[in-house]
Every structure is written in C-alpha cells, then in structure tokens.
Design a protein around this motif. Sequence first.
Motif, PDB file in Angstrom:
ATOM      1  N   GLY A 175       0.877  -1.212   0.015  1.00 36.81           N
ATOM      2  CA  GLY A 175       0.044  -0.115  -0.009  1.00 36.81           C
ATOM      3  C   GLY A 175       0.937   1.421   0.056  1.00 36.81           C
ATOM      4  O   GLY A 175       0.577   2.274  -0.840  1.00 36.81           O
ATOM      5  N   VAL A 178       2.184   1.951  -3.550  1.00 33.69           N
ATOM      6  CA  VAL A 178       1.047   2.430  -4.251  1.00 33.69           C
ATOM      7  C   VAL A 178       1.239   3.994  -4.222  1.00 33.69           C
ATOM      8  O   VAL A 178       0.786   4.671  -4.994  1.00 33.69           O
ATOM      9  CB  VAL A 178      -0.250   1.531  -4.240  1.00 33.69           C
ATOM     10  CG1 VAL A 178      -1.405   2.402  -5.187  1.00 33.69           C
ATOM     11  CG2 VAL A 178       0.131   0.054  -4.911  1.00 33.69           C
ATOM     12  N   ILE A 367      -6.335   5.313  -2.478  1.00 37.66           N
ATOM     13  CA  ILE A 367      -5.870   4.100  -3.206  1.00 37.66           C
ATOM     14  C   ILE A 367      -5.124   3.372  -2.521  1.00 37.66           C
ATOM     15  O   ILE A 367      -5.034   1.732  -2.742  1.00 37.66           O
ATOM     16  CB  ILE A 367      -5.455   4.557  -4.480  1.00 37.66           C
ATOM     17  CG1 ILE A 367      -6.625   5.470  -5.244  1.00 37.66           C
ATOM     18  CG2 ILE A 367      -5.410   3.379  -5.616  1.00 37.66           C
ATOM     19  CD1 ILE A 367      -7.961   4.796  -5.440  1.00 37.66           C
ATOM     20  N   GLY A 368      -3.950   3.608  -1.951  1.00 34.41           N
ATOM     21  CA  GLY A 368      -2.656   2.871  -1.679  1.00 34.41           C
ATOM     22  C   GLY A 368      -3.399   2.116  -0.235  1.00 34.41           C
ATOM     23  O   GLY A 368      -3.084   0.978  -0.178  1.00 34.41           O
ATOM     24  N   CYS A 371      -5.262  -0.954  -1.617  1.00 32.86           N
ATOM     25  CA  CYS A 371      -4.195  -1.746  -2.296  1.00 32.86           C
ATOM     26  C   CYS A 371      -3.841  -2.654  -1.194  1.00 32.86           C
ATOM     27  O   CYS A 371      -3.506  -3.998  -1.296  1.00 32.86           O
ATOM     28  CB  CYS A 371      -3.554  -1.152  -3.284  1.00 32.86           C
ATOM     29  SG  CYS A 371      -4.197  -0.381  -4.825  1.00 32.86           S
ATOM     30  N   ILE A 374      -6.020  -5.341   0.160  1.00 30.89           N
ATOM     31  CA  ILE A 374      -6.405  -6.185  -0.904  1.00 30.89           C
ATOM     32  C   ILE A 374      -5.031  -7.251  -1.049  1.00 30.89           C
ATOM     33  O   ILE A 374      -5.188  -8.575  -1.030  1.00 30.89           O
ATOM     34  CB  ILE A 374      -6.710  -5.877  -2.382  1.00 30.89           C
ATOM     35  CG1 ILE A 374      -7.783  -5.152  -2.199  1.00 30.89           C
ATOM     36  CG2 ILE A 374      -6.658  -6.848  -3.509  1.00 30.89           C
ATOM     37  CD1 ILE A 374      -8.298  -3.990  -3.318  1.00 30.89           C
ATOM     38  N   ALA A 375      -4.015  -6.479  -1.246  1.00 32.74           N
ATOM     39  CA  ALA A 375      -2.839  -7.333  -1.047  1.00 32.74           C
ATOM     40  C   ALA A 375      -2.527  -8.367   0.000  1.00 32.74           C
ATOM     41  O   ALA A 375      -2.207  -9.460  -0.087  1.00 32.74           O
ATOM     42  CB  ALA A 375      -1.544  -6.470  -1.176  1.00 32.74           C
TER      43      ALA A 375
END
Length: 384
Positions: A175, A178, A367-368, A371, A374-375
């Motif tokens: 994160g 990103v 957004i980070g 992400c 999700i990662a």
Amino acid sequence: MDNREKVSYKKEVGPEVFIFLGLFLGFFIYVGSIMGGANMLNTMMLTAYKLLIDVCFYLMAVCVIAGGISGLFSEFGVIAFINKGLSVVMKPIYDLPGAASLGILNCFMSDNPSILALAHDSNFRRYFKKYQLPALTNLGTSFGMGLIVTTTMVGLPLADAPKAALVGLLGAIVGSIVSVRLMIRSTKAYYGDVEMVEVTGKDIVPEGMRVVREGSGGGRFIQSLLDGGKVGVDMGMSIIPGVLLICTLVLMLTNGPGPDGLYDGSANQGIGLLPLLGEKINFIIKPLFGFSSPEAVAVPITALGSSGAAIAMVTDLVGAGKAYGNDIAVFTSICMCWSGYLSTHIAMMDALDTKEMTGKAIFSHTIGGLCGGIAAHFIYMLLA
C-alpha cells in the motif's frame, strides 16, 4: 511564514450552519428514535468509559513499551544501521532518497506526524528534491503506529495471529508503494524533477555520523529508555480522543440491542447500521478483503480517522468469533497504511508548506490503503 496566511473566514451565519444543524440533529433523532433518547445518551457515555478503561490504558501501556524500545534503537544506532540497509532500495521502489527510510522507521516506532520533525531537519532535507518532500506525508502515514498495530495484533487470542500480522505488514508495504508512487507522479508534474529542497539549518551533522546523548553507556541506556517511554505516554494520550469519539460512534452504528433484543442504556449497544450496509456491498468486499463477517467493515472505516480506535474494535470482533486470521492480516495492513490519515494529512501537508498538494495526497493514500488491504488478503490466502 505569516500565520495570517493560514486563517480563513466565513460569514457568521450562513448555509453551513443550517446544513450542519440539520445533519447533526437528524443523526441523533434517528438513533434516538430506535434506541430511545435516554438509552442513547447512557450507552454513549458508558461505551466511552469502557473504551477508556479497557482499551485506551492498554494501548497506552503498549505505546510506552514501544516508545522505550524505539528510544534504545535510536540511541544505540540500530535505526541508523537499518537505515543503511534500506537506503539501497528506496530509490528504485519509492523514487525517494535513502534518508527517507529513516522516516519509515520513525513513523513505524511512533505515529504519522513524527516524520515532520525529520522533514524540518536540514540534515534530512538536504537529500530531497522538491517533488519528493510532499510524498513524505504518504510514506510516513503508511507506517504510522506500525509497531503498536503489529504488537497488538500479534497479541490477539488466535493461533495464527503472528503470521497474520506479518502478512498485514507486507500488505502495508504494498500500500505504501502504491500511495507514494501515485503521489510522486502528481508532485513531479507540479514541481518538476530538478529543484532541490531549500535548506536553512546551520548545524549540519557530518556525513556518516549520528547524534547521541552525553555520558556512560549505562546512563544513555536509562535516559533513552525513559525518554522513549515519555514519548509513548504522549502517544497514548493523543489516541484517547480518537478512540473515545470515533470508536463510540462506530460501535453504536455497528452493534445491535441487548441480549433480549431490547435497549437498556448499557455499554456497547447500537442500531446495527454498518453491518446492514456491509451486507449490501458484501459482493464487493468479500472478494477484495475476504472478511468473515459484515461487522468487519467497521474497522477500515474507523481507520480512516483513527487507527487506535480501529484496533480497539478488533479484540471484540475476535472475541465474538467474527474475525479470524485473514481478517487480522487485512486489519493490520489497513490500520497501519491508513493510520487515521483523514485526521492528519491536511495538517501534515500544511506543516510541510505543500498544502497545494493535499488533495492529491489524500486521493493517493486512499488508493494505497485499499491496495494494501487487498494485497494482505491475497498474500494470506496464498500462504494458507
């Protein structure tokens, strides 16, 4: 800088007053109509008190121990040693100078704003180009309260909590990459990639050296340990408002009535709105984060404003059997990566004198954090 530049004005009575009053009264009238006015107020006070006693003081103890360890690591060169090792990867991964790794360690050991002390240090600023400095907000926030979040998650009563917390740490790193890279794209377009950051300090530490306390090794050990613990106390105090205000609100929106289905003003009762909304968007949340229950969505929502308040909710979810290993991994990643960024980003960007990029910083970090969560989910599933 003239402080008057930071002041803004609005009419004494304008549309904002009536919009706020409408939303404020509408919210409490809605909740009160379900719980009852007296029950709502009693539940609010008792929940806040329970959070203060059961959660905040525990988190303060964690902060003091983590702060003491951080002080020792700083005094005896462990942080400088790790910084040397991380420096070689900062440029290719983050497009930041190696010195930025020290900001990661500072924020991991404490909280988001701790990177500001470095950002105003001439020995630190001299390594940065102008487009790189604003990205420190995103970088530091991605690891804010990392040690406290990770330690708390490892201590949860789940067999795979340590593994899940480490997976969450990996997710937070994803994160952060990103978030910082998105921010760098915006700042490079705005500032260019040539101009260096202005340095005004006079006391420059020689290259390859670090500042230490005076005295013997034993004296430095005790002093750095106690000073780090004092920083931990300050951190513990600073998270109390976020935990009590945000977590109380979220708990009342998450939990339901008492065991008999009635409201009696006890602590931790609520109207169950967030789980209902979570069920509505579960078709999106489930494949992305793999949460075990709709109630889990309350944790990332709370992390937007306060990671301390967010991790305070995790113990209850685990105790109620509504969160397991995968959830802990995602919680760790999001709580660390977001670190209550909505409550700190604006002030941090202003302190860096780059407030014109605040909107970009918030967007990039949103957004980070997503992400990162999700990662963590997919890394955990691969290892499982």
